[in-house]
Design a protein around this motif. Structure first.
Motif, PDB file in Angstrom:
ATOM      1  N   ILE A 298      48.522  49.737   6.555  1.00 26.99           N
ATOM      2  CA  ILE A 298      47.857  49.469   7.835  1.00 26.99           C
ATOM      3  C   ILE A 298      47.530  50.784   8.539  1.00 26.99           C
ATOM      4  CG2 ILE A 298      48.140  48.476  10.150  1.00 26.99           C
ATOM      5  CD1 ILE A 298      49.861  46.275   8.883  1.00 26.99           C
ATOM      6  N   SER A 299      48.488  51.711   8.543  1.00 29.85           N
ATOM      7  CA  SER A 299      48.280  53.016   9.188  1.00 29.85           C
ATOM      8  C   SER A 299      47.119  53.766   8.547  1.00 29.85           C
ATOM      9  CB  SER A 299      49.550  53.862   9.080  1.00 29.85           C
ATOM     10  OG  SER A 299      50.631  53.243   9.737  1.00 29.85           O
ATOM     11  N   ALA A 300      47.062  53.746   7.211  1.00 29.43           N
ATOM     12  CA  ALA A 300      45.994  54.445   6.496  1.00 29.43           C
ATOM     13  C   ALA A 300      44.634  53.812   6.796  1.00 29.43           C
ATOM     14  CB  ALA A 300      46.267  54.409   4.991  1.00 29.43           C
ATOM     15  N   THR A 301      44.589  52.485   6.860  1.00 32.58           N
ATOM     16  CA  THR A 301      43.331  51.785   7.168  1.00 32.58           C
ATOM     17  C   THR A 301      42.835  52.161   8.561  1.00 32.58           C
ATOM     18  OG1 THR A 301      44.016  49.921   5.775  1.00 32.58           O
ATOM     19  CG2 THR A 301      42.228  49.519   7.318  1.00 32.58           C
ATOM     20  N   LEU A 302      43.735  52.177   9.525  1.00 29.29           N
ATOM     21  CA  LEU A 302      43.367  52.552  10.898  1.00 29.29           C
ATOM     22  C   LEU A 302      42.914  54.012  10.954  1.00 29.29           C
ATOM     23  CD1 LEU A 302      46.331  50.846  12.801  1.00 29.29           C
ATOM     24  CD2 LEU A 302      43.927  50.138  12.893  1.00 29.29           C
ATOM     25  N   ALA A 303      43.621  54.872  10.230  1.00 26.66           N
ATOM     26  CA  ALA A 303      43.286  56.303  10.238  1.00 26.66           C
ATOM     27  C   ALA A 303      41.901  56.547   9.644  1.00 26.66           C
ATOM     28  CB  ALA A 303      44.346  57.088   9.469  1.00 26.66           C
ATOM     29  N   PHE A 304      41.580  55.878   8.544  1.00 26.26           N
ATOM     30  CA  PHE A 304      40.255  56.050   7.933  1.00 26.26           C
ATOM     31  C   PHE A 304      39.152  55.451   8.806  1.00 26.26           C
ATOM     32  CE2 PHE A 304      42.389  56.792   3.715  1.00 26.26           C
ATOM     33  CZ  PHE A 304      41.864  58.059   3.525  1.00 26.26           C
ATOM     34  N   SER A 305      39.467  54.387   9.560  1.00 27.20           N
ATOM     35  CA  SER A 305      38.494  53.825  10.503  1.00 27.20           C
ATOM     36  C   SER A 305      38.175  54.846  11.592  1.00 27.20           C
ATOM     37  CB  SER A 305      39.034  52.537  11.132  1.00 27.20           C
ATOM     38  OG  SER A 305      39.216  51.533  10.161  1.00 27.20           O
ATOM     39  N   ALA A 306      39.215  55.546  12.058  1.00 29.46           N
ATOM     40  CA  ALA A 306      39.020  56.594  13.067  1.00 29.46           C
ATOM     41  C   ALA A 306      38.238  57.769  12.482  1.00 29.46           C
ATOM     42  CB  ALA A 306      40.375  57.071  13.596  1.00 29.46           C
ATOM     43  N   LEU A 307      38.539  58.123  11.240  1.00 24.12           N
ATOM     44  CA  LEU A 307      37.834  59.216  10.565  1.00 24.12           C
ATOM     45  C   LEU A 307      36.344  58.911  10.466  1.00 24.12           C
ATOM     46  CD1 LEU A 307      37.898  61.848   8.781  1.00 24.12           C
ATOM     47  CD2 LEU A 307      38.238  60.328   6.825  1.00 24.12           C
ATOM     48  N   GLN A 308      36.029  57.663  10.124  1.00 25.47           N
ATOM     49  CA  GLN A 308      34.634  57.236   9.997  1.00 25.47           C
ATOM     50  C   GLN A 308      33.898  57.372  11.328  1.00 25.47           C
ATOM     51  OE1 GLN A 308      34.318  53.243   8.511  1.00 25.47           O
ATOM     52  NE2 GLN A 308      32.100  53.239   8.515  1.00 25.47           N
ATOM     53  N   ASN A 309      34.658  57.252  12.419  1.00 28.11           N
ATOM     54  CA  ASN A 309      34.073  57.349  13.759  1.00 28.11           C
ATOM     55  C   ASN A 309      34.152  58.765  14.319  1.00 28.11           C
ATOM     56  OD1 ASN A 309      32.835  55.448  15.627  1.00 28.11           O
ATOM     57  ND2 ASN A 309      34.430  56.094  17.054  1.00 28.11           N
ATOM     58  N   ASN A 310      34.604  59.711  13.471  1.00 34.98           N
ATOM     59  CA  ASN A 310      34.745  61.122  13.849  1.00 34.98           C
ATOM     60  C   ASN A 310      35.753  61.326  14.982  1.00 34.98           C
ATOM     61  OD1 ASN A 310      34.069  63.835  13.356  1.00 34.98           O
ATOM     62  ND2 ASN A 310      32.658  63.868  15.088  1.00 34.98           N
ATOM     63  N   ASP A 311      36.819  60.520  14.976  1.00 31.07           N
ATOM     64  CA  ASP A 311      37.875  60.633  15.980  1.00 31.07           C
ATOM     65  C   ASP A 311      39.067  61.412  15.413  1.00 31.07           C
ATOM     66  OD1 ASP A 311      36.366  59.120  17.714  1.00 31.07           O
ATOM     67  OD2 ASP A 311      37.381  57.239  17.245  1.00 31.07           O
ATOM     68  N   LYS A 312      39.873  61.939  16.313  1.00 25.88           N
ATOM     69  CA  LYS A 312      41.103  62.635  15.910  1.00 25.88           C
ATOM     70  C   LYS A 312      42.200  61.603  15.653  1.00 25.88           C
ATOM     71  CE  LYS A 312      40.211  66.704  18.818  1.00 25.88           C
ATOM     72  NZ  LYS A 312      40.691  67.451  19.990  1.00 25.88           N
ATOM     73  N   VAL A 313      43.107  61.949  14.744  1.00 28.16           N
ATOM     74  CA  VAL A 313      44.256  61.081  14.456  1.00 28.16           C
ATOM     75  C   VAL A 313      45.522  61.928  14.438  1.00 28.16           C
ATOM     76  CG1 VAL A 313      45.273  59.407  12.862  1.00 28.16           C
ATOM     77  CG2 VAL A 313      42.783  59.606  13.002  1.00 28.16           C
ATOM     78  N   GLY A 314      46.570  61.415  15.104  1.00 30.48           N
ATOM     79  CA  GLY A 314      47.868  62.073  15.097  1.00 30.48           C
ATOM     80  C   GLY A 314      48.944  61.096  14.650  1.00 30.48           C
ATOM     81  N   LEU A 315      50.140  61.601  14.383  1.00 31.22           N
ATOM     82  CA  LEU A 315      51.226  60.760  13.870  1.00 31.22           C
ATOM     83  C   LEU A 315      52.556  61.112  14.523  1.00 31.22           C
ATOM     84  CD1 LEU A 315      52.225  58.691  11.632  1.00 31.22           C
ATOM     85  CD2 LEU A 315      52.641  60.718  10.206  1.00 31.22           C
ATOM     86  N   ILE A 316      53.294  60.067  14.905  1.00 37.23           N
ATOM     87  CA  ILE A 316      54.683  60.227  15.335  1.00 37.23           C
ATOM     88  C   ILE A 316      55.537  59.308  14.465  1.00 37.23           C
ATOM     89  CG2 ILE A 316      56.363  59.772  17.167  1.00 37.23           C
ATOM     90  CD1 ILE A 316      54.223  60.531  19.209  1.00 37.23           C
ATOM     91  N   LEU A 317      56.493  59.887  13.740  1.00 27.57           N
ATOM     92  CA  LEU A 317      57.467  59.099  12.988  1.00 27.57           C
ATOM     93  C   LEU A 317      58.763  59.094  13.797  1.00 27.57           C
ATOM     94  CD1 LEU A 317      56.924  60.430   9.329  1.00 27.57           C
ATOM     95  CD2 LEU A 317      55.828  58.467  10.444  1.00 27.57           C
ATOM     96  N   PHE A 318      59.309  57.903  14.022  1.00 30.60           N
ATOM     97  CA  PHE A 318      60.508  57.829  14.871  1.00 30.60           C
ATOM     98  C   PHE A 318      61.567  56.894  14.305  1.00 30.60           C
ATOM     99  CE2 PHE A 318      57.893  54.293  16.333  1.00 30.60           C
ATOM    100  CZ  PHE A 318      58.802  53.286  16.610  1.00 30.60           C
ATOM    101  N   SER A 319      62.809  57.214  14.630  1.00 26.55           N
ATOM    102  CA  SER A 319      63.960  56.342  14.380  1.00 26.55           C
ATOM    103  C   SER A 319      64.570  56.106  15.769  1.00 26.55           C
ATOM    104  CB  SER A 319      64.938  57.006  13.404  1.00 26.55           C
ATOM    105  OG  SER A 319      65.288  58.309  13.861  1.00 26.55           O
ATOM    106  N   ASP A 320      65.786  56.590  16.011  1.00 24.56           N
ATOM    107  CA  ASP A 320      66.290  56.596  17.384  1.00 24.56           C
ATOM    108  C   ASP A 320      66.007  57.951  18.026  1.00 24.56           C
ATOM    109  OD1 ASP A 320      68.087  57.986  15.831  1.00 24.56           O
ATOM    110  OD2 ASP A 320      69.877  57.214  16.845  1.00 24.56           O
ATOM    111  N   GLU A 321      65.232  58.763  17.313  1.00 30.37           N
ATOM    112  CA  GLU A 321      64.717  60.039  17.819  1.00 30.37           C
ATOM    113  C   GLU A 321      63.358  60.267  17.177  1.00 30.37           C
ATOM    114  OE1 GLU A 321      66.484  63.611  15.729  1.00 30.37           O
ATOM    115  OE2 GLU A 321      68.007  62.106  15.202  1.00 30.37           O
ATOM    116  N   VAL A 322      62.604  61.200  17.695  1.00 26.18           N
ATOM    117  CA  VAL A 322      61.324  61.536  17.067  1.00 26.18           C
ATOM    118  C   VAL A 322      61.623  62.432  15.873  1.00 26.18           C
ATOM    119  CG1 VAL A 322      59.129  62.756  17.351  1.00 26.18           C
ATOM    120  CG2 VAL A 322      59.952  61.236  19.152  1.00 26.18           C
TER     121      VAL A 322
END
Length: 288
Positions: A105-129
């Protein structure tokens, strides 16, 4: 996972999710999410029906006839993917773990943003970032995000959604499109979500397994809490035990839906054995 195997997996996800974003989600994403505002494009001669407030008086004075300013939507957006990497994501009783569906799902959303020439960032979290990748454009950047989603090993197995939202609010000063992907087996994030929802366009995507909804009658079985490692013998023959299990799950689902809705955020739930394609497309269409 060795480098060759990792690259093979990245390529497999890229082929599948890029095809989806190119042919299905690209247009829906574009029409669903709006730019930050309007930017000046050009001036043209006044036409009947134009708003007089848009008249450019300097140009009008120069040419002795009315001209109006034309504005267009500022399309460039920033997408932030906030992904839960706690222990409970490594659970699945069908053909895939929750983590694998979250990655797709994350990859699909990221490629949709790429197609629109938008920036994409990522935060991976547990009980901390656990990891923050600042927003950038480009295919190589998206592939790096996919690699991290596939191979990242968190320090903690626990979950704290509120802590992750607080971090996002601190690092993202401008409005962003935010997707929070988790099973949302957590609580106590209402206050932080309200603050985040006031600043950003937030959607919670709950990915869950059917065995989290209800437990079958399997007799006395040993179960392990994926986030604490605690082992416990559970008598699944007991109707009361099965009812308490289902009630515990439903309380988290209700909390998730209630808190996100009250905060003006979007909600989407997808079971691992369901089509996330249909779910995402339906959500985009409703919003658009």
């Amino acid at each position: 996972m060795d480098t060759k195997e990792l690259l093979k997996k990245v390529r497999k996800i890229e082929i599948k999710t890029r095809r989806l974003s190119d042919h299905i989600f690209g247009g829906e994403y574009h029409s669903t999410f709006k730019g930050r505002g309007m930017t000046f494009s050009e001036v043209r001669q006044y036409q009947f029906g134009d708003d007089v407030r848009s008249i450019d008086w300097n140009v009008t004075a120069r040419y002795n006839e009315p001209y109006v300013k034309v504005f267009e939507e500022e399309r460039e957006l920033t997408m932030m993917l906030m992904v839960d990497v706690s222990g409970s994501e490594l659970f699945g009783t069908t053909n895939q773990f929750k983590k694998e569906i979250v990655t797709e799902i994350s990859a699909t959303l990221a490629f949709s943003a790429l197609q629109n020439n938008d920036k994409v960032g990522l935060i991976l979290f547990s009980d901390e970032v656990e990891l923050f990748i600042p927003p950038k454009k480009g295919k190589s950047h998206i592939l790096r995000i996919i690699r991290e989603l596939l191979e990242f090993s968190p320090k903690s197995q626990k979950t704290n959604i509120g802590e992750a939202l607080k971090y996002l609010t601190n690092v993202m000063k401008k409005k962003a499109i935010v997707f929070v992907l988790s099973d949302f087996i957590a609580d106590d994030y209402e206050t932080t979500l309200k603050i985040t929802g006031n600043k950003h366009d937030v959607t919670g995507i709950r990915v869950y397994d059917q065995r989290e909804e209800r437990i079958p009658n399997l007799g006395v079985v040993q179960m392990q809490d994926a986030e604490t490692g605690t082992l416990q013998l559970v008598n699944t023959q007991s109707k009361r035990v099965r009812m308490e299990y289902a009630k515990y799950h439903q309380q988290h689902v209700d909390y998730f839906k209630d808190v996100f809705t009250k905060s003006g955020c979007g909600v989407l739930s997808c079971r691992v054995d369901e089509s996330y394609v249909k779910k995402l497309l339906g959500y985009f269409k409703r919003r658009g």
